[in-house]
Design a protein around this motif. Structure first.
Motif, PDB file in Angstrom:
ATOM      1  N   GLN A 149       1.234   6.412  -7.130  1.00  0.00           N
ATOM      2  CA  GLN A 149       0.083   7.201  -7.571  1.00  0.00           C
ATOM      3  C   GLN A 149       0.230   8.688  -7.253  1.00  0.00           C
ATOM      4  N   GLY A 150       1.405   9.115  -6.791  1.00  0.00           N
ATOM      5  CA  GLY A 150       1.680  10.532  -6.655  1.00  0.00           C
ATOM      6  C   GLY A 150       1.718  11.091  -5.252  1.00  0.00           C
ATOM      7  N   ALA A 151       1.513  10.264  -4.227  1.00  0.00           N
ATOM      8  CA  ALA A 151       1.604  10.750  -2.849  1.00  0.00           C
ATOM      9  C   ALA A 151       3.073  10.940  -2.461  1.00  0.00           C
ATOM     10  N   LYS A 152       3.282  11.705  -1.417  1.00  0.00           N
ATOM     11  CA  LYS A 152       4.635  11.979  -0.935  1.00  0.00           C
ATOM     12  C   LYS A 152       4.888  11.187   0.350  1.00  0.00           C
ATOM     13  N   ILE A 153       5.888  10.328   0.326  1.00  0.00           N
ATOM     14  CA  ILE A 153       6.245   9.542   1.506  1.00  0.00           C
ATOM     15  C   ILE A 153       7.143  10.406   2.389  1.00  0.00           C
ATOM     16  N   THR A 169       4.851   5.125   9.329  1.00  0.00           N
ATOM     17  CA  THR A 169       4.893   5.708   7.991  1.00  0.00           C
ATOM     18  C   THR A 169       3.931   6.879   7.914  1.00  0.00           C
ATOM     19  N   LEU A 170       4.409   7.979   7.360  1.00  0.00           N
ATOM     20  CA  LEU A 170       3.606   9.188   7.187  1.00  0.00           C
ATOM     21  C   LEU A 170       3.587   9.542   5.702  1.00  0.00           C
ATOM     22  N   ILE A 171       2.381   9.684   5.146  1.00  0.00           N
ATOM     23  CA  ILE A 171       2.227   9.945   3.711  1.00  0.00           C
ATOM     24  C   ILE A 171       1.399  11.214   3.526  1.00  0.00           C
ATOM     25  N   GLN A 203      -2.047   8.636   6.708  1.00  0.00           N
ATOM     26  CA  GLN A 203      -2.121   9.408   5.473  1.00  0.00           C
ATOM     27  C   GLN A 203      -2.703  10.792   5.751  1.00  0.00           C
ATOM     28  N   ILE A 204      -2.194  11.784   5.033  1.00  0.00           N
ATOM     29  CA  ILE A 204      -2.674  13.159   5.163  1.00  0.00           C
ATOM     30  C   ILE A 204      -3.392  13.548   3.872  1.00  0.00           C
ATOM     31  N   TYR A 262       0.825  -1.208   0.000  1.00  0.00           N
ATOM     32  CA  TYR A 262       0.000   0.000   0.000  1.00  0.00           C
ATOM     33  C   TYR A 262       0.862   1.262   0.000  1.00  0.00           C
ATOM     34  N   ILE A 263       1.962   1.230   0.740  1.00  0.00           N
ATOM     35  CA  ILE A 263       2.872   2.381   0.739  1.00  0.00           C
ATOM     36  C   ILE A 263       3.443   2.587  -0.662  1.00  0.00           C
TER      37      ILE A 263
END
Length: 511
Positions: free
Chosen positions: A355-359, A380-382, A402-403, A348-349
């Motif tokens: 798909q364009g999220a920032k890890i 983990t912070l996304i 996730q944010i 999932y990470i």
């Protein structure tokens, strides 16, 4: 041999975890499955997987025990629960040890889980009051009417790996004090806690056959769902399985409550106390490695300013988190349950990144010193997550926060209301008007106002909306009483002796 020796060593000479039927441990099986220590990745035991014949035997034993248990005065049934509560408290360290060994949960977290379970036993001890019926005198000429709440018969509980003590304790204490007999099918990933609870019930004075444990997989589950003697099924797990359980059980005429998955959102308004928000998000997102259906997995920040500030502070605090072996109570959380689940969470990470999220903080490849083979995923912070992403739509069930950024509170609420899950949610704010509006209009079953994990206490009931719950009644609390009983209403009249009354063909009324 005491309980600690029996269950914290190999359950029998071959290290096989069996079943508990008719008051005895039994190990008959043709199939087994490995049990792992998630912190080390090592196989520690094997669990017997019950076949249809074994489950049907347990059901027959429970059915045979039902008449005598049903007719046992409710105060005596409650006394068993009082003694059971005492034994749970006496053996709490042993139970937490079992949870840690097979689930990986840090001991202080296991103790919290157990305490919430014990609170449900305390509520069940009030059965003499909870089961009092209703009585009305002279509902008609010399006619009295009353209703009481009678047990269903043999009922079953199918419980998940993430709370091997608490979730079974949501179910069987109330079912038993209501006069039912019970079959528990715990997760085959961490089954020993359920057997320990069964031994404690026996020691508390519960008659043999009233409570039985069968370990197994889909074959055992399907036998429970199809057997005509099972009157009701309680389930907690993922939504696809909850839907299957509910559809199959009800198709076979059973009462069913099936609690499924979740995607719990926290709205952060610009006026929120950011330091307290960050502290509570850390525990709510990463506690129990995120493996709980009330975990806060999505923070919806209203405005970029509050989003940037929360992320900055979260990033700093996440660096201080410790994860590792269950016995080290300085750790904040432990491993996930299995190698397969670790791979799923990390997938999932990866999906979010693709798909364009920032890890912002990456927990992939986590390997605490000395436990490199364990099933660990780091916190983990996304950021920059959008609703079209797979990782947003589905339940991750791991230590991943996730944010999502939005412009208004209405945008945030729309996200939550449109999501297929509706288990839990919360809002962080100092604005009472906003909080009241949120709690009234949000389409979610359990709502927190500056409370990140709004899990109801034992004398309320637990359950979500939408695809987080299949069935009409929540778990435990007042709904638990109603789920495990059925109402019977009696109307009586004693005519005067030697008086012949006229025939009456119309519907009786008081006119």
């Amino acid at each position: 041999m005491n309980f600690n020796e029996k269950f914290n060593q190999a359950p029998n000479a071959t290290g096989l975890v069996g079943h508990f039927i008719a008051g005895q441990l039994t190990y008959q099986t043709e199939r087994t499955q490995n049990i792992y220590n998630p912190a080390t990745g090592e196989i520690t035991k094997q669990v017997a997987l019950a076949d249809t014949q074994t489950v049907e035997h347990a059901i027959a034993v429970a059915q045979a025990a039902f008449p005598a248990w049903r007719d046992t005065p409710v105060i005596k049934r409650a006394r068993v629960m009082f003694k059971f509560k005492e034994l749970l408290e006496q053996h709490s360290a042993d139970i937490c040890q079992l949870i840690g060994q097979e689930h990986g949960k840090i001991l202080h977290d296991a103790a919290g889980e157990l305490q919430r379970g014990i609170e449900n036993v305390e509520y069940a001890c009030g059965a003499p009051e909870l089961l009092k019926g209703e009585y009305s005198k002279n509902v008609g000429p010399d006619i009295d009417s009353w209703s009481d709440f009678q047990p269903l018969g043999v009922v079953a509980g199918i419980t998940p790996f993430n709370f091997p003590a608490m979730v079974p304790l949501w179910m069987f204490p109330m079912a038993l004090v209501c006069g039912n007999t019970f079959i528990l099918k715990p997760s085959e990933k961490d089954p020993s806690t359920s057997l320990f609870l069964a031994e404690l019930l026996k020691k508390a004075g519960l008659p043999d056959g009233v409570f039985n444990v069968v370990n197994g997989d889909k074959e055992a589950v399907d036998t429970l769902l199809h057997d005509r003697l099972i009157q009701a099924v309680s389930f907690v797990g993922s939504t696809p399985i909850a839907e299957y359980i509910y559809a199959t059980a009800t198709a076979h005429g059973k009462r069913c409550q099936a609690l499924g998955g979740a995607k719990n959102h926290a709205i952060i308004l610009p006026d929120a106390d950011v330091d307290n928000v960050v502290s509570s998000l850390l525990g709510a997102a990463f506690g129990s490695s995120g493996e709980r259906c009330m975990a806060l997995s999505v923070a919806v920040a209203v405005g970029d300013e509050i989003a940037d500030l929360v992320i900055e502070k979260l990033q700093a605090e996440i660096k201080k988190l410790k994860y590792g072996h269950y016995a080290d109570t300085s750790n904040d959380f432990g491993p996930v349950i299995s190698a397969a689940h670790k791979a799923k969470v990390e997938g999932y990470i990866q999906s979010a990144e693709e798909q364009g999220a920032k890890i912002v903080v990456d927990g992939r490849g986590a390997a605490p010193s000395g436990y490199e083979q364990g099933f660990f995923v780091g916190p983990t912070l996304i950021d920059q997550v959008t609703p079209d992403m797979q990782s947003y739509q589905e339940e991750i069930f791991g230590p991943v926060l996730q944010i999502v950024r939005v412009s208004t509170m209405q945008d945030a609420m729309q996200l939550i209301n449109e999501h297929e899950y509706g288990n839990g949610t919360c809002i962080y704010t100092r604005d009472g008007e906003a909080a009241r509006y949120f709690s009234h209009h949000i389409q979610v079953g359990m709502v927190g106002i500056n409370v990140p994990l709004p899990v109801p206490v034992a004398y309320h009931s637990f359950g979500g909306w939408k695809r987080s719950l299949f069935g009409d009644l929540y778990a435990y609390g007042p709904d638990g009483v109603r789920f495990y009983t059925r109402r019977k209403t009696i109307t009586q009249r004693w005519p005067a002796a030697n008086v012949r009354e006229a025939k009456q063909f119309s519907m009786p009324t008081l006119n």
